[in-house]
Design a protein around this motif. Structure first.
Motif, short mmCIF file in Angstrom:
data_model
loop_
_atom_site.label_atom_id
_atom_site.label_comp_id
_atom_site.label_asym_id
_atom_site.label_seq_id
_atom_site.Cartn_x
_atom_site.Cartn_y
_atom_site.Cartn_z
N ALA A 202 0.82 -1.21 0.00
CA ALA A 202 0.00 0.00 0.00
C ALA A 202 0.85 1.26 0.00
CB ALA A 202 -0.94 0.00 1.20
N VAL A 203 2.17 1.13 0.14
CA VAL A 203 3.08 2.26 0.00
C VAL A 203 3.67 2.25 -1.40
CG1 VAL A 203 3.72 2.51 2.42
CG2 VAL A 203 4.88 0.81 1.02
N ASP A 204 4.15 3.41 -1.85
CA ASP A 204 4.69 3.53 -3.21
C ASP A 204 6.17 3.16 -3.22
OD1 ASP A 204 2.23 4.30 -4.01
OD2 ASP A 204 2.75 6.36 -4.49
N TYR A 205 6.40 1.87 -3.15
CA TYR A 205 7.77 1.37 -2.96
C TYR A 205 8.61 1.54 -4.23
CZ TYR A 205 11.48 -1.85 -1.52
OH TYR A 205 12.68 -2.41 -1.18
N ALA A 206 8.09 1.12 -5.38
CA ALA A 206 8.87 1.22 -6.61
C ALA A 206 9.14 2.67 -6.98
CB ALA A 206 8.14 0.50 -7.75
N THR A 207 8.15 3.54 -6.78
CA THR A 207 8.33 4.95 -7.08
C THR A 207 9.38 5.58 -6.16
OG1 THR A 207 6.00 5.04 -7.70
CG2 THR A 207 7.12 7.13 -7.41
#
Length: 620
Positions: free
Chosen positions: A128-133
């Motif tokens: 639910a967090v924007d890990y790849a970004t």
């Protein structure tokens, strides 16, 4: 072309201006608030999130914000001023938009992040967090700093490019390497793992690197002996496999004791436990500190560092830089690996007999595939740091190096006589870099500084999951990887500080700093009265007859109205496309990525036959 200045500077981008060209900023509650964190929204707004994070880090390093323009083709950033030619970087979602990788959700699906994160439950799951970004933002910042460093050393300006799909592949590179190795995993890949729950409802993580402490902890709680024995191996390998299918009896045992009793058992056994903190608790204690520190040392009469030859005109910007790396596990080795990809010569310091992780299964041509993912291309020198004579040899090596990088336990370097002050005595222009767990003095009563304990302590168990799922830290090594990216960024900032000021620099980064970056948008929403956790069903993969698909975040509500379970994955994607909805297939077996048309020609094999992800940057 740049030339060094003589005045000492603490912030290496002092006097430079940052111009950003990218999608318009979103309006309303999702608009970025934090100078360090992306918003958590996707599509054009998600790319805006990337520019916000990059710009925040560059401002911390001294850059001033200049102009901003709208452009839907991706994020383009440029630094100008001082003695530098214009330094540009460009980030986009993928090399080919037709592949359906158009935002954070689809990037996680395609690159295998969902597959790895979902191993604990046995089905692909999104973060639910924007890990790849977030990883892409750190790589973009690194590219800009590396380009300036190359200029400061007499090289030409370069245009640096990166993409979210390449960043995503980098974050799963160890798991991908293992999936394509010559042999199978040494531990079972099956659902299961922490956190545990006490009888009074406390969710907690357990950590120990010692099998004796593991056994003593569970014996103190009267766990079955066979469960204790059977549980150690999957628990030990969870860092490598992202799952821990140990016996259910251990969960039942933990569930019969109070939190106070569990803490007592941990204290007596030498194991450590950490309660899963909430995001609200983390927000209340957050000190707003930068994710790294740069501290130049020496005085005005300190000799300037030896000049390094300029990088070749079309070469990598760190060519001619020497990095000594004394790293363990993931964080420091990954940081050094990235510096090597940028052109540095990396000399790895290993114990007598070599790094024992070289033989960790699964292997390719006799070498650990996971180890190769972090250490291929490095030179190795065996040094017995327990020997005074060998430590003296290491100090001599540091005298001729540009960077000394390590992630030893707290206090270990000083105990060995290899701390910053010790090595500065032989090389006053050394960039001394420490990538640790908790930073210095930021967290009271901090537990062991490992990935899963830092996740537990900083609220990532909540941030990584939507509101309809119980909190649980990911068993994917989220922070070790982001910590390595952050460490490489900090080293580049230190090298640029040295190049412009002429003196050595101590650089400190940490897993805590990585956690702060990842949860920055969440904590920002909390400070502004917004919801901390994502809504129920956020980024839930949709089942098809033969697999899974994930729609782009902006299309999720509309895509969820279709029943795709009797359609093949290709048919489901075609149906959604016909209705103007963007989606992509979920990678469920990382071994398939090698032949995935979305990454055609990207994933290669190294000299040992292990899968290797592409360099995350392009240089032009």
């Amino acid at each position: 072309m740049a030339s060094p200045v003589t005045a000492q500077i603490v912030r290496p981008l002092e006097g430079l201006r940052l111009d950003v060209c990218g999608p318009p900023r979103p309006k309303g509650p999702e608009r970025p608030k934090s100078p360090l964190g992306p918003t958590g929204v996707t599509g054009p707004a998600g790319m805006t999130a990337l520019t916000v994070l990059v710009a925040g880090h560059l401002r911390l390093l001294g850059a001033e914000t200049g102009t901003g323009r709208h452009d839907d083709r991706g994020a383009r950033l440029a630094l100008t001023g001082g003695d530098f030619d214009r330094q540009e970087a460009h980030a986009r979602w993928s090399g080919d938009p037709a592949h359906g990788i158009t935002d954070e959700a689809t990037a996680q699906a395609a690159t295998g992040i969902m597959a790895v994160h979902g191993r604990r439950e046995g089905t692909p799951r999104a973060l639910a967090v924007d890990y790849a970004t977030t990883a892409t933002a750190l790589l973009t910042t690194q590219g800009l700093l590396a380009g300036l460093l190359g200029q400061a050393r007499g090289g030409p300006a370069q245009r640096i490019g990166t993409s979210v799909d390449r960043a995503g592949l980098l974050t799963v590179s160890q798991y991908l390497a293992a999936a394509g190795a010559d042999e199978g995993e040494a531990a079972e890949l099956a659902p299961g793992g922490p956190p545990f729950t006490s009888v009074d409802g406390t969710l907690f993580e357990l950590e120990t690197l010692d099998p004796g402490a593991w056994a003593a902890f569970w014996r103190a709680l009267d766990a079955p002996a066979d469960a204790i024995r059977a549980g150690w191996r999957p628990f030990q390998f969870r860092y490598a496999t992202a799952c821990a299918p140990f016996p259910e009896a251990l969960h039942r045992t933990a569930g019969t004791h109070t939190w106070a009793r569990l803490r007592q058992a941990a204290a007596r056994s030498g194991a450590e436990v950490c309660r899963l903190r909430t995001l609200a608790e983390r927000a209340a204690e957050h000190d707003g500190a930068a994710p790294w520190t740069l501290a130049p040392y020496g005085s005005g009469d300190t000799p300037r560092h030896r000049p390094t030859p300029p990088p070749p005109r079309f070469g990598r910007p760190l060519a001619g830089i020497t990095v000594l790396e004394a790293g363990r596990r993931i964080q420091a080795p990954l940081a050094a690996h990235l510096l090597g990809l940028l052109g540095a010569e990396v000399i790895r310091i290993e114990p007598p007999g070599g790094d024992p992780l070289r033989g960790m299964p699964p292997t390719s041509s006799g070498l650990s595939a996971r180890w190769l993912a972090l250490n291929r291309g490095k030179k190795a020198v065996e040094v017995d740091i327990k020997s005074p004579g060998e430590r003296a040899r290491l100090r001599e090596m540091a005298a001729g190096a540009d960077v000394f990088l390590h992630n030893w336990g707290p206090g270990k370097a000083a105990e060995l006589g290899l701390d910053c002050t010790d090595l500065a005595a032989v090389n006053p222009a050394l960039v001394y870099a420490y990538t640790g767990g908790w930073g210095t003095g930021r967290i009271d009563d901090a537990p062991m500084g490992t990935d899963f304990m830092v996740q537990a302590r900083t609220g990532i168990g909540e941030a990584a999951r939507p509101r309809d799922e119980p909190p649980a830290p990911s068993l994917m090594t989220l922070l070790d990887v982001l910590g390595g990216l952050l460490g490489a960024q900090a080293v580049l900032a230190g090298l640029l500080t040295r190049e412009r000021g002429g003196q050595g620099v101590r650089v400190d980064s940490s897993l805590l700093g990585a956690a702060d970056i990842l949860t920055g948008p969440t904590l920002s929403r909390a400070r502004n009265g917004g919801p901390m956790r994502r809504p129920a069903g956020f980024r839930a993969p949709l089942r098809t007859a033969d697999g899974w698909i994930v729609p782009a975040d902006v299309c999720a509500a509309a895509a969820g109205a279709y029943d795709l379970r009797e359609l093949s994955t290709d048919e489901a994607l075609a149906q959604l496309r016909d209705h103007g909805l963007s989606a992509t297939a979920v990678t469920t077996d990382l071994a398939d990525l090698h032949h995935d048309p979305r990454f055609a020609g990207s994933i290669s094999r190294d000299a040992h036959g292990a899968p290797a992800v592409p360099d995350p940057w392009s240089h032009a």
